[in-house]
Design an enzyme around this catalytic site. Structure first.
Site, PDB file in Angstrom:
ATOM      1  N   SER A   9     -34.832  50.633  79.765  1.00 17.81           N
ATOM      2  CA  SER A   9     -33.817  51.483  80.382  1.00 17.81           C
ATOM      3  C   SER A   9     -34.457  52.336  81.472  1.00 17.81           C
ATOM      4  O   SER A   9     -35.325  53.171  81.192  1.00 17.81           O
ATOM      5  CB  SER A   9     -33.186  52.407  79.340  1.00 17.81           C
ATOM      6  OG  SER A   9     -32.518  53.471  80.001  1.00 17.81           O
ATOM      7  N   HIS A  34     -32.115  47.610  82.035  1.00 18.82           N
ATOM      8  CA  HIS A  34     -30.932  48.266  81.484  1.00 18.82           C
ATOM      9  C   HIS A  34     -30.633  49.475  82.374  1.00 18.82           C
ATOM     10  O   HIS A  34     -31.475  50.354  82.540  1.00 18.82           O
ATOM     11  CB  HIS A  34     -31.227  48.680  80.039  1.00 18.82           C
ATOM     12  CG  HIS A  34     -30.086  49.326  79.329  1.00 18.82           C
ATOM     13  ND1 HIS A  34     -29.083  48.603  78.710  1.00 18.82           N
ATOM     14  CD2 HIS A  34     -29.788  50.632  79.124  1.00 18.82           C
ATOM     15  CE1 HIS A  34     -28.219  49.450  78.150  1.00 18.82           C
ATOM     16  NE2 HIS A  34     -28.621  50.687  78.390  1.00 18.82           N
ATOM     17  N   ASP A  36     -28.324  52.582  83.094  1.00 18.41           N
ATOM     18  CA  ASP A  36     -27.386  53.493  82.438  1.00 18.41           C
ATOM     19  C   ASP A  36     -26.540  54.236  83.458  1.00 18.41           C
ATOM     20  O   ASP A  36     -27.049  55.052  84.233  1.00 18.41           O
ATOM     21  CB  ASP A  36     -28.162  54.498  81.578  1.00 18.41           C
ATOM     22  CG  ASP A  36     -28.696  53.873  80.304  1.00 18.41           C
ATOM     23  OD1 ASP A  36     -27.887  53.267  79.565  1.00 18.41           O
ATOM     24  OD2 ASP A  36     -29.910  53.974  80.042  1.00 18.41           O
ATOM     25  N   MET A  38     -23.612  56.919  83.924  1.00 17.01           N
ATOM     26  CA  MET A  38     -22.916  57.993  83.202  1.00 17.01           C
ATOM     27  C   MET A  38     -22.093  58.802  84.199  1.00 17.01           C
ATOM     28  O   MET A  38     -22.578  59.132  85.288  1.00 17.01           O
ATOM     29  CB  MET A  38     -23.936  58.926  82.535  1.00 17.01           C
ATOM     30  CG  MET A  38     -24.909  58.224  81.607  1.00 17.01           C
ATOM     31  SD  MET A  38     -25.941  59.436  80.758  1.00 17.01           S
ATOM     32  CE  MET A  38     -27.164  58.357  80.007  1.00 17.01           C
ATOM     33  N   HIS A  75     -24.935  49.464  81.682  1.00 19.05           N
ATOM     34  CA  HIS A  75     -24.316  50.106  80.524  1.00 19.05           C
ATOM     35  C   HIS A  75     -23.403  51.200  81.046  1.00 19.05           C
ATOM     36  O   HIS A  75     -23.874  52.263  81.455  1.00 19.05           O
ATOM     37  CB  HIS A  75     -25.431  50.655  79.610  1.00 19.05           C
ATOM     38  CG  HIS A  75     -24.934  51.384  78.411  1.00 19.05           C
ATOM     39  ND1 HIS A  75     -25.754  52.182  77.634  1.00 19.05           N
ATOM     40  CD2 HIS A  75     -23.699  51.442  77.835  1.00 19.05           C
ATOM     41  CE1 HIS A  75     -25.052  52.699  76.642  1.00 19.05           C
ATOM     42  NE2 HIS A  75     -23.792  52.276  76.750  1.00 19.05           N
ATOM     43  N   MET A  77     -21.251  54.004  80.797  1.00 23.75           N
ATOM     44  CA  MET A  77     -20.794  55.134  79.974  1.00 23.75           C
ATOM     45  C   MET A  77     -19.835  55.951  80.825  1.00 23.75           C
ATOM     46  O   MET A  77     -20.136  57.074  81.261  1.00 23.75           O
ATOM     47  CB  MET A  77     -22.009  55.943  79.497  1.00 23.75           C
ATOM     48  CG  MET A  77     -22.816  55.201  78.431  1.00 23.75           C
ATOM     49  SD  MET A  77     -24.444  55.914  78.167  1.00 23.75           S
ATOM     50  CE  MET A  77     -25.343  55.067  79.462  1.00 23.75           C
ATOM     51  N   MET A 168     -24.814  51.096  69.724  1.00 26.78           N
ATOM     52  CA  MET A 168     -25.598  52.289  70.074  1.00 26.78           C
ATOM     53  C   MET A 168     -26.292  52.829  68.828  1.00 26.78           C
ATOM     54  O   MET A 168     -25.672  52.976  67.772  1.00 26.78           O
ATOM     55  CB  MET A 168     -24.685  53.385  70.657  1.00 26.78           C
ATOM     56  CG  MET A 168     -24.161  53.106  72.055  1.00 26.78           C
ATOM     57  SD  MET A 168     -25.442  52.815  73.294  1.00 26.78           S
ATOM     58  CE  MET A 168     -26.339  54.376  73.281  1.00 26.78           C
ATOM     59  N   PHE A 174     -28.167  60.641  76.629  1.00 27.67           N
ATOM     60  CA  PHE A 174     -29.516  61.092  76.957  1.00 27.67           C
ATOM     61  C   PHE A 174     -30.576  60.131  76.413  1.00 27.67           C
ATOM     62  O   PHE A 174     -30.380  59.539  75.351  1.00 27.67           O
ATOM     63  CB  PHE A 174     -29.763  62.495  76.374  1.00 27.67           C
ATOM     64  CG  PHE A 174     -28.781  63.509  76.885  1.00 27.67           C
ATOM     65  CD1 PHE A 174     -29.009  64.184  78.082  1.00 27.67           C
ATOM     66  CD2 PHE A 174     -27.593  63.747  76.194  1.00 27.67           C
ATOM     67  CE1 PHE A 174     -28.078  65.088  78.572  1.00 27.67           C
ATOM     68  CE2 PHE A 174     -26.651  64.661  76.688  1.00 27.67           C
ATOM     69  CZ  PHE A 174     -26.896  65.329  77.874  1.00 27.67           C
ATOM     70  N   GLY A 176     -34.555  59.532  74.983  1.00 29.77           N
ATOM     71  CA  GLY A 176     -35.505  60.273  74.156  1.00 29.77           C
ATOM     72  C   GLY A 176     -34.960  60.818  72.849  1.00 29.77           C
ATOM     73  O   GLY A 176     -35.559  61.708  72.251  1.00 29.77           O
ATOM     74  N   ASP A 202     -29.601  50.118  71.448  1.00 26.24           N
ATOM     75  CA  ASP A 202     -29.960  51.049  72.525  1.00 26.24           C
ATOM     76  C   ASP A 202     -30.042  52.464  71.975  1.00 26.24           C
ATOM     77  O   ASP A 202     -29.052  52.989  71.472  1.00 26.24           O
ATOM     78  CB  ASP A 202     -28.880  50.951  73.623  1.00 26.24           C
ATOM     79  CG  ASP A 202     -29.122  51.881  74.800  1.00 26.24           C
ATOM     80  OD1 ASP A 202     -30.224  52.434  74.925  1.00 26.24           O
ATOM     81  OD2 ASP A 202     -28.176  52.031  75.603  1.00 26.24           O
ATOM     82  N   GLY A 203     -31.242  53.049  72.089  1.00 30.54           N
ATOM     83  CA  GLY A 203     -31.440  54.431  71.690  1.00 30.54           C
ATOM     84  C   GLY A 203     -32.512  54.579  70.633  1.00 30.54           C
ATOM     85  O   GLY A 203     -32.373  54.078  69.518  1.00 30.54           O
ATOM     86  N   GLY A 204     -33.619  55.204  71.025  1.00 29.41           N
ATOM     87  CA  GLY A 204     -34.677  55.491  70.063  1.00 29.41           C
ATOM     88  C   GLY A 204     -35.512  54.302  69.635  1.00 29.41           C
ATOM     89  O   GLY A 204     -36.230  54.383  68.636  1.00 29.41           O
ATOM     90  N   GLY A 224     -36.196  53.069  76.612  1.00 30.60           N
ATOM     91  CA  GLY A 224     -36.410  53.901  77.796  1.00 30.60           C
ATOM     92  C   GLY A 224     -37.712  54.656  77.708  1.00 30.60           C
ATOM     93  O   GLY A 224     -38.739  54.262  78.276  1.00 30.60           O
TER      94      GLY A 224
END
Ligand code: DX5
Ligand code: ZN
Length: 246
Positions: A9, A34, A36, A38, A75, A77, A168, A174, A176, A202-204, A224
């Site tokens: 990301s 990826h 993002d 937003m 992605h 959002m 997700m 956000f 991190g 996606d995420g963490g 990311g």
């Protein structure tokens, strides 16, 4: 299961030198980027829009086949996903992944095929994305149950079936944040029902959390901070891939 796809990301990249960050990341062994998007409305943060995608596109070769290396995985959002499909196609997006929650809540005033209750059905939107020559993805926020997707994935009309589902593993908005392992039952349920489906998480995601996601059945891995915060991004990308392929 379908092949492993690693999609860093660029939300965690240096936005002041984004073109180079994109080409470097592909050089480090990434399959996709990826991207993002937003809008400060669907999520409480803003990134960038189609003009920036247009500017970074020449830094990465267009994929030679569908879902191939260099795929721009956008992605979205954003609150009005249908409104931006054509612009993102023009900008060089390959895969347009919208949020289920945005589609069902869209007021759709500008949307040609809006139904009488002013909502865009996810199936209609997927067909519309395909009609524009893009691959379509559908994303679920952590609070949305996975079974809302079954009717969509089971559609007999091929144009209405998404090419990828994104589960997700953080609240979108956000980079991190901490990986949510309690999202894994959603991934497991999808993998069981749809052995060939591209399932993205996606995420963490990092070397610490990848095994849990891979064991659940995810094959498209977004990361990311783990990639862009690493001393050696190519090593992280290789380790993520290994974990999915093992
Ligand atoms: C969050 C974004 C993610 C984010 C992931 O809303 O959708 O793509 O960049 O970042 P990490 O890998 O740092 O959690
Ligand atoms: Zn994302």
């Amino acid at each position: 299961a379908p092949p492993a796809i690693i999609a860093p990301s660029i939300l965690s990249a240096d936005f002041g030198a984004l073109g180079k960050a994109c080409s470097d990341t592909i050089g480090h062994g990434a399959d996709w980027l990826h991207v993002d998007i937003m809008d400060g409305h669907f999520v409480p943060n803003m990134t960038f829009g189609a003009p920036v995608v247009t500017m970074i596109r020449p830094h990465v070769d267009k994929p030679s086949e569908s879902f191939g290396k260099g795929t721009f995985d956008c992605h979205m959002m954003i609150a009005e996903p249908k409104k931006w499909v054509k612009e993102f196609k023009k900008a060089g997006c390959d895969l347009y992944c919208f949020h289920y929650e945005a589609a069902i809540n869209s007021t759709a005033a500008d949307e040609p095929s809006a139904t009488s209750d002013k909502k865009t059905s996810p199936k209609e939107l997927i067909k519309y994305i395909h009609d524009q020559g893009l691959r379509a993805g559908i994303a679920l926020k952590p609070g949305t149950p996975v079974d809302v997707l079954y009717d969509i994935l089971d559609s007999k009309t091929q144009d209405e079936v998404p090419d990828m589902v994104l589960i997700m593993t953080v609240e979108p908005g956000f980079g991190g944040q901490k990986f949510m392992p309690d999202m894994m039952p959603k991934v497991e349920a999808l993998r069981k029902r749809y052995p060939e489906l591209n399932i993205e998480v996606d995420g963490g995601l990092s070397e610490k959390t990848i095994d849990v996601a891979a064991d659940a059945g995810a094959n498209v891995i977004v990361a990311g901070s783990a990639v862009f915060g690493a001393k050696d991004p190519s090593e992280v990308i290789a380790k993520l891939r290994e974990a999915v392929e093992k």
